[in-house]
Design a protein around this motif. Structure first.
Motif, PDB file in Angstrom:
ATOM      1  N   ARG B  62      13.225  31.803  -2.829  1.00 51.69           N
ATOM      2  CA  ARG B  62      13.639  32.255  -1.499  1.00 51.69           C
ATOM      3  C   ARG B  62      12.411  32.408  -0.636  1.00 51.69           C
ATOM      4  NH1 ARG B  62      18.009  35.470  -3.043  1.00 51.69           N
ATOM      5  NH2 ARG B  62      19.387  34.042  -4.150  1.00 51.69           N
ATOM      6  N   ARG B  63      12.640  32.548   0.629  1.00 48.46           N
ATOM      7  CA  ARG B  63      11.526  32.874   1.503  1.00 48.46           C
ATOM      8  C   ARG B  63      12.021  33.747   2.634  1.00 48.46           C
ATOM      9  NH1 ARG B  63       7.837  28.743   5.004  1.00 48.46           N
ATOM     10  NH2 ARG B  63       6.806  30.360   6.252  1.00 48.46           N
ATOM     11  N   LEU B  71       9.397  28.546  10.035  1.00 44.32           N
ATOM     12  CA  LEU B  71       9.759  28.092   8.698  1.00 44.32           C
ATOM     13  C   LEU B  71       9.002  26.805   8.389  1.00 44.32           C
ATOM     14  CD1 LEU B  71      11.509  28.143   6.127  1.00 44.32           C
ATOM     15  CD2 LEU B  71      13.354  27.117   7.463  1.00 44.32           C
ATOM     16  N   TYR B  72       8.975  25.931   9.362  1.00 45.29           N
ATOM     17  CA  TYR B  72       8.104  24.757   9.302  1.00 45.29           C
ATOM     18  C   TYR B  72       7.817  24.318  10.719  1.00 45.29           C
ATOM     19  CZ  TYR B  72      12.640  22.388   9.778  1.00 45.29           C
ATOM     20  OH  TYR B  72      13.881  22.003  10.202  1.00 45.29           O
ATOM     21  N   ALA B  80      11.161  20.202   1.168  1.00 47.67           N
ATOM     22  CA  ALA B  80      12.407  20.872   0.811  1.00 47.67           C
ATOM     23  C   ALA B  80      13.296  20.992   2.028  1.00 47.67           C
ATOM     24  CB  ALA B  80      12.106  22.272   0.274  1.00 47.67           C
ATOM     25  N   TYR B  82      16.288  23.778   3.579  1.00 46.37           N
ATOM     26  CA  TYR B  82      16.451  25.218   3.500  1.00 46.37           C
ATOM     27  C   TYR B  82      17.871  25.607   3.887  1.00 46.37           C
ATOM     28  CZ  TYR B  82      11.411  24.610   3.808  1.00 46.37           C
ATOM     29  OH  TYR B  82      10.127  24.192   3.585  1.00 46.37           O
ATOM     30  N   GLY B 113      16.035  21.407   8.008  1.00 46.90           N
ATOM     31  CA  GLY B 113      14.946  20.612   7.463  1.00 46.90           C
ATOM     32  C   GLY B 113      15.262  19.161   7.164  1.00 46.90           C
ATOM     33  N   GLU B 133      16.088  35.180   5.968  1.00 50.22           N
ATOM     34  CA  GLU B 133      15.746  34.706   4.636  1.00 50.22           C
ATOM     35  C   GLU B 133      16.415  33.361   4.380  1.00 50.22           C
ATOM     36  OE1 GLU B 133      15.448  36.372   0.069  1.00 50.22           O
ATOM     37  OE2 GLU B 133      17.238  36.855   1.232  1.00 50.22           O
ATOM     38  N   VAL B 134      15.669  32.465   3.750  1.00 52.86           N
ATOM     39  CA  VAL B 134      16.228  31.154   3.422  1.00 52.86           C
ATOM     40  C   VAL B 134      16.125  30.889   1.927  1.00 52.86           C
ATOM     41  CG1 VAL B 134      15.620  30.165   5.666  1.00 52.86           C
ATOM     42  CG2 VAL B 134      14.002  29.970   3.757  1.00 52.86           C
ATOM     43  N   CYS B 135      17.034  30.064   1.437  1.00 55.55           N
ATOM     44  CA  CYS B 135      16.902  29.499   0.102  1.00 55.55           C
ATOM     45  C   CYS B 135      16.129  28.203   0.219  1.00 55.55           C
ATOM     46  CB  CYS B 135      18.270  29.176  -0.488  1.00 55.55           C
ATOM     47  SG  CYS B 135      19.341  30.599  -0.626  1.00 55.55           S
ATOM     48  N   ILE B 136      15.158  28.030  -0.628  1.00 58.29           N
ATOM     49  CA  ILE B 136      14.368  26.806  -0.604  1.00 58.29           C
ATOM     50  C   ILE B 136      14.969  25.818  -1.584  1.00 58.29           C
ATOM     51  CG2 ILE B 136      12.078  25.820  -1.010  1.00 58.29           C
ATOM     52  CD1 ILE B 136      10.919  28.566  -0.366  1.00 58.29           C
TER      53      ILE B 136
END
Lengths: 261, 261
Positions: B62-63, B71-72, B80, B82, B113, B133-136
């Motif tokens: 996670r991030r 995020l990017y 990846a 997200y 992404g 929060e994101v799942c990678i």
DNA sequence: TGGCCGCTTTGATCCATGTCAATACGATAA
DNA sequence: TTATCGTATTGACATGGATCAAAGCGGCCA
């Protein structure tokens, strides 16, 4: 290529002016993906011989369309995606109130129909702007094969992703550019796409009307026409109806980054 | 949910007003896709227990991002995709000349992404508009797993396709609608998305500024502000800064199909 | 060959939205 | 509490592109 079953760039129904030196690698003689001249634009890039053979058997079917014929319509059940073999298409959406918008123009090697995957129904219309031919790629079979062939899977993902990025570019255009910038961007984009297919970057034949260009660019046809005229006055291009010659590509590019503000 | 490692809708950092009856099916207690409340919006729909377990192990990381954190960025290497777990994002593109455009707003359950797949490089910036929060989801692993799991493969394709259709809708908006129609469409879209996450359709908190809304809709912030005011005068909505209450959803919808012409 | 029709160009005018500027609001920190 | 800063609102005015209208052009078919 359609009639003969044979295929080279030169036989395309797409008669373009200034069909300049086509790299040998782009000239194919036999049919099917394995020999298709659109390799690197399409799904087959990087596949081995055996893998190509499998893809060939999947893609076997073709379909020819006359000018103005629909490849599919909004609401049609989704079954396949299509690779443009020859010719030229537009996609558009029609709102209930009658307004419509052209969402894209597709030429040889580009993929149509991916809008239908998510809902099992096509969300736009795809219309041939000249006599054209497509490869029919049944989607469930493509998914199956791309579970076997990693490269094919990745190629397909790349194609979809590039479509997303293309759309982003169009949003940028529609959201932030003024009329002349939009048209300059459009011309440069066309030029670039013709170039990557081995045609002249400087001289080409537009398949769509001013109204379709306008719809695509979020402008009225009169505005498109005026912008063409202005570009001509300024020596950037030579226009004669649908025939375009780019005289000063750098000048067009300059229009893009110089917003007035 | 971040801090606790536990997760329910109610713990979301996303404090929304009127968080009305959340269907039980949407309330999850444990972590990971297998228990994620965003099931049907994300990639895991229709997977078996074992398949979910595999997906879980892939998505493990996670991030967390603070408000305004990227995020990017455009140009970052793509590795990846997200899934937004909690919070709220925008994506935007910056032109060399300084103009930029917001290309989307993403909320819980939506995927970010995918623009990077085609070129191995991200083409836009993704910024958290609130603590999020994101799942990678490492992409090559996702491709690998979706070669094994047909349903996962198809889910992913659906997600990308829906994104294409969303973009088409935005083009339509940018290309053919007038300011008030755009804002009405925007509000209805927000409302619908909040609804499908179990929040109130009628009352919500916008995370973005007027300028960001304007950028997304191809309008100046003043125009957005004026349109909000007009809607309020007409009794369609109640606005108080970023807090929106929809008083007459039908009225907003009517604005959409009634172009003046 | 002539006439029709669809497309394009060009002009005159209008209007929605952009631009510029002043003020107000609300959150935060001192 | 007050000062500050980012954000939002509102007003006055400017303008790019839309709209309406009238020719021009070219291709196609009879």
């Amino acid at each position: 290529m359609d009639q003969s079953g044979q295929s080279t760039e030169r036989e395309s129904e797409t008669e373009l002016p200034n069909k300049s030196a086509v790299p040998v690698s782009l000239v194919a003689i036999k049919a099917a993906c394995s020999q298709c001249s659109l390799h690197e634009l399409c799904l087959s890039e990087g596949l081995s011989k055996e893998e190509l053979a499998k893809l060939d058997s999947l893609v076997g079917a073709r379909r020819k369309l006359k000018r103005q014929q629909n490849l599919y319509r909004a609401g049609d059940p989704f079954e396949a995606i299509y690779a443009v073999r020859t010719g030229f298409f537009k996609t558009d959406i029609l709102l209930e109130d009658g307004r419509d918008q052209v969402t894209g123009f597709q030429m040889a090697g580009e993929i149509l129909g991916m809008d239908g995957i998510g809902t099992e129904v096509h969300s736009c219309n795809a219309v041939a702007l000249e006599d054209s031919e497509v490869c029919i790629i049944p989607f469930s079979q493509l998914e199956q094969l791309s579970r076997e062939i990693k490269t094919l899977q990745h190629n397909f993902h790349k194609v979809m992703s590039r479509e997303l990025v293309r759309d982003q570019g169009l949003m940028m255009l529609l959201g932030t550019m003024r009329a002349e910038e939009r048209l300059a961007a459009f011309l440069l984009n066309m030029s670039q796409r013709f170039t990557s297919r081995g045609y002249s970057a400087a001289e080409f034949h537009l398949r769509m009307t001013r109204e379709e260009i306008g719809s695509y660019l979020g402008l009225k046809l009169e505005t498109v026409s005026r912008a063409f005229s202005r570009f001509q006055e300024e020596g950037l291009i030579a226009v004669q109806q649908k025939h375009i010659r780019i005289l000063d590509g750098a000048g067009l590019k300059k229009l893009l980054n110089h917003q007035p503000r």
